[in-house]
Design an enzyme around this catalytic site. Structure first.
Site, PDB file in Angstrom:
ATOM      1  CE  LYS A  14      -1.837  -0.343   4.186  1.00  0.00           C
ATOM      2  NZ  LYS A  14      -0.739  -1.728   4.557  1.00  0.00           N
ATOM      3  NE  ARG A  89      -4.767  -1.349   8.944  1.00  0.00           N
ATOM      4  CZ  ARG A  89      -3.249  -0.263   8.691  1.00  0.00           C
ATOM      5  NH1 ARG A  89      -3.432   0.358   8.623  1.00  0.00           N
ATOM      6  NH2 ARG A  89      -2.141  -1.470   8.375  1.00  0.00           N
ATOM      7  NE  ARG A 128       8.350  -2.833   5.955  1.00  0.00           N
ATOM      8  CZ  ARG A 128       6.965  -2.834   5.785  1.00  0.00           C
ATOM      9  NH1 ARG A 128       6.202  -1.786   5.068  1.00  0.00           N
ATOM     10  NH2 ARG A 128       6.107  -2.568   7.458  1.00  0.00           N
ATOM     11  NE  ARG A 161       6.278  -0.409  10.899  1.00  0.00           N
ATOM     12  CZ  ARG A 161       5.129  -0.611   9.637  1.00  0.00           C
ATOM     13  NH1 ARG A 161       4.719   0.129   8.686  1.00  0.00           N
ATOM     14  NH2 ARG A 161       4.037  -1.014  10.008  1.00  0.00           N
ATOM     15  NE  ARG A 172       2.115  -4.829  11.397  1.00  0.00           N
ATOM     16  CZ  ARG A 172       3.164  -5.032  10.401  1.00  0.00           C
ATOM     17  NH1 ARG A 172       4.600  -5.113  10.792  1.00  0.00           N
ATOM     18  NH2 ARG A 172       3.036  -3.678   9.387  1.00  0.00           N
TER      19      ARG A 172
HETATM   20  P1  AP5 Z   1       4.432  -1.086   1.941  1.00  0.00           P
HETATM   21  O1  AP5 Z   1       4.686  -1.324   0.517  1.00  0.00           O
HETATM   22  O2  AP5 Z   1       5.524  -0.595   2.899  1.00  0.00           O
HETATM   23  O3  AP5 Z   1       3.778  -1.944   2.880  1.00  0.00           O
HETATM   24  P2  AP5 Z   1       2.671  -1.588   3.034  1.00  0.00           P
HETATM   25  O4  AP5 Z   1       0.801  -2.754   2.797  1.00  0.00           O
HETATM   26  O5  AP5 Z   1       2.492  -0.103   2.954  1.00  0.00           O
HETATM   27  O6  AP5 Z   1       3.093  -2.695   4.304  1.00  0.00           O
HETATM   28  P3  AP5 Z   1       2.696  -2.153   6.027  1.00  0.00           P
HETATM   29  O7  AP5 Z   1       2.971  -3.112   6.625  1.00  0.00           O
HETATM   30  O8  AP5 Z   1       3.608  -0.524   6.385  1.00  0.00           O
HETATM   31  O9  AP5 Z   1       1.560  -1.838   6.300  1.00  0.00           O
HETATM   32  P4  AP5 Z   1       0.567  -1.871   7.841  1.00  0.00           P
HETATM   33  O10 AP5 Z   1      -0.654  -1.807   7.163  1.00  0.00           O
HETATM   34  O11 AP5 Z   1       0.937  -3.168   8.321  1.00  0.00           O
HETATM   35  O12 AP5 Z   1       1.287  -0.742   8.512  1.00  0.00           O
HETATM   36  P5  AP5 Z   1       0.861   0.889   8.889  1.00  0.00           P
HETATM   37  O13 AP5 Z   1       2.291   1.713   8.716  1.00  0.00           O
HETATM   38  O14 AP5 Z   1       0.029   1.127   7.767  1.00  0.00           O
HETATM   39  O15 AP5 Z   1       5.834  -2.583   1.235  1.00  0.00           O
HETATM   40  C1  AP5 Z   1       6.046  -4.436   2.095  1.00  0.00           C
HETATM   41  C2  AP5 Z   1       7.493  -4.648   1.385  1.00  0.00           C
HETATM   42  O16 AP5 Z   1       6.908  -5.098   0.358  1.00  0.00           O
HETATM   43  C3  AP5 Z   1       8.627  -3.280   1.299  1.00  0.00           C
HETATM   44  O17 AP5 Z   1       9.885  -3.633   1.508  1.00  0.00           O
HETATM   45  C4  AP5 Z   1       8.848  -2.761   0.341  1.00  0.00           C
HETATM   46  O18 AP5 Z   1       9.853  -2.910  -0.826  1.00  0.00           O
HETATM   47  C5  AP5 Z   1       7.736  -4.990  -0.848  1.00  0.00           C
HETATM   48  N1  AP5 Z   1       7.048  -4.536  -1.434  1.00  0.00           N
HETATM   49  C6  AP5 Z   1       5.277  -3.806  -2.331  1.00  0.00           C
HETATM   50  N2  AP5 Z   1       5.396  -3.592  -3.501  1.00  0.00           N
HETATM   51  C7  AP5 Z   1       5.715  -5.016  -4.207  1.00  0.00           C
HETATM   52  C8  AP5 Z   1       5.887  -5.509  -4.787  1.00  0.00           C
HETATM   53  N3  AP5 Z   1       5.381  -6.132  -6.265  1.00  0.00           N
HETATM   54  N4  AP5 Z   1       6.543  -7.216  -5.382  1.00  0.00           N
HETATM   55  C9  AP5 Z   1       7.778  -6.833  -4.037  1.00  0.00           C
HETATM   56  N5  AP5 Z   1       7.914  -6.168  -3.008  1.00  0.00           N
HETATM   57  C10 AP5 Z   1       6.933  -5.456  -2.785  1.00  0.00           C
HETATM   58  O19 AP5 Z   1       0.686   0.759  10.603  1.00  0.00           O
HETATM   59  C11 AP5 Z   1       0.825   0.625  11.765  1.00  0.00           C
HETATM   60  C12 AP5 Z   1       0.268   0.075  12.406  1.00  0.00           C
HETATM   61  O20 AP5 Z   1      -0.217   1.405  13.448  1.00  0.00           O
HETATM   62  C13 AP5 Z   1      -1.110  -1.367  12.755  1.00  0.00           C
HETATM   63  O21 AP5 Z   1      -0.669  -1.902  12.355  1.00  0.00           O
HETATM   64  C14 AP5 Z   1      -2.544  -0.725  13.669  1.00  0.00           C
HETATM   65  O22 AP5 Z   1      -1.636  -1.160  14.918  1.00  0.00           O
HETATM   66  C15 AP5 Z   1      -1.737   1.183  12.955  1.00  0.00           C
HETATM   67  N6  AP5 Z   1      -2.700   1.695  12.643  1.00  0.00           N
HETATM   68  C16 AP5 Z   1      -2.460   2.381  10.843  1.00  0.00           C
HETATM   69  N7  AP5 Z   1      -3.789   2.483  10.818  1.00  0.00           N
HETATM   70  C17 AP5 Z   1      -4.616   2.162  11.158  1.00  0.00           C
HETATM   71  C18 AP5 Z   1      -6.318   2.564  11.330  1.00  0.00           C
HETATM   72  N8  AP5 Z   1      -6.709   3.239   9.866  1.00  0.00           N
HETATM   73  N9  AP5 Z   1      -6.420   2.059  12.387  1.00  0.00           N
HETATM   74  C19 AP5 Z   1      -6.329   1.366  13.312  1.00  0.00           C
HETATM   75  N10 AP5 Z   1      -4.960   0.897  13.455  1.00  0.00           N
HETATM   76  C20 AP5 Z   1      -4.143   1.470  12.305  1.00  0.00           C
END
Ligand code: AP5
Length: 218
Positions: A14, A89, A128, A161, A172
């Site tokens: 994402k 989410r 990552r 992270r 998660r």
């Molecule tokens: P990346 O692009 O970083 O993936 P992502 O989906 O953004 O992963 P995140 O871990 O950041 O998502 P998340 O939803 O857990 O974290 P968030 O920060 O939102 O890609 C991942 C890896 O794959 C990278 O190394 C990239 O290079 C690689 N990659 C990408 N595309 C690729 C491809 N096509 N092929 C190969 N490799 C690829 O949330 C963190 C925490 O915050 C949550 O756990 C929760 O506690 C809280 N939180 C955040 N938002 C909310 C909400 N709305 N409500 C409640 N809690 C929330």
């Protein structure tokens, strides 16, 4: 207003795609996780409230996430739209976003669901590495930096992270996938969801998403 939401499991890509799409559309990339991590780094009251939830791989309570994102969307740079990454989410978050936009005479333009199998999610997240200065993303196997531990782009230190440790990644996925599927249903019911195979190359995923974004109304 062009407001797109990125939906997908942790590690689906994402953030990677949202950054590219936001640049392409000229709108801000609004990442809920990044906003929460900034609050934790800044030791703000919000940061202290959310730290424990994030540390164990749980979602932050809806009320806090909704307040944070609606506040961010009210800033002037988001007047023409945004790419939302990581919000909504849960169904209540999706409903709160719909209601807030309706008050502005707007609605979600499209939802972009990036699908990736669980085994691949684990592989991506545990490999990552991110740069401290700008969050540039690397992968130990797929995209290693030229110099270990150093960002190719700005020379800053690379780190992992806290929630990318294998046990937390599993938590998660276990906790966050069921509500994510409800968000998928929410936008499917409204006829605005585009699903893409997130296991293609980053460039291929972007191409499919950009195509969907230019013809979102179906
Ligand atoms: P990346 O692009 O970083 O993936 P992502 O989906 O953004 O992963 P995140 O871990 O950041 O998502 P998340 O939803 O857990 O974290 P968030 O920060 O939102 O890609 C991942 C890896 O794959 C990278 O190394 C990239 O290079 C690689 N990659 C990408 N595309 C690729 C491809 N096509 N092929 C190969 N490799 C690829 O949330 C963190 C925490 O915050 C949550 O756990 C929760 O506690 C809280 N939180 C955040 N938002 C909310 C909400 N709305 N409500 C409640 N809690 C929330």
């Amino acid at each position: 207003m062009r407001l797109f939401v990125m939906v997908g499991a942790p590690g689906a890509g994402k953030g990677t795609q949202a950054a590219i799409l936001a640049r392409a559309l000229g709108v801000p990339h609004v990442a809920s996780g990044e906003l929460f991590r900034a609050a934790i780094r800044g030791e703000t009251p919000l940061g202290r409230q959310v730290q424990e939830f994030m540390g164990r791989g749980a979602l932050v309570p809806d009320e806090l996430a909704i307040r944070l994102i609606l506040h961010r969307l009210a800033e002037p740079d988001a007047a023409d739209g945004a790419i939302l990454d990581g919000f909504p989410r849960t169904r209540p978050q999706a409903a709160a976003l719909d209601a807030a936009l309706a008050r502005r005479g707007a609605k979600v333009t499209g939802a972009l669901y990036v699908g990736v199998r669980e085994q691949e999610l684990l592989r991506r997240l545990s490999g990552r590495w991110l740069c401290r200065a700008e969050g540039h993303s690397y992968h130990a196997v797929d995209h290693p930096p030229v110099r270990p531990g150093v960002c190719d782009i700005d020379g800053s230190e690379l780190y992992q992270r806290d929630d990318d440790r294998p046990a937390t990644v599993r938590a998660r996925l276990e906790r966050q996938l069921p509500p994510m599927y409800e968000v998928v249903d929410h936008y499917t019911e409204r006829g605005i969801l585009t699903a893409v195979d997130g296991e293609q190359s980053i460039e291929q995923v972007t191409e499919v998403l950009l195509r969907a974004m230019t013809q979102p109304a179906r």
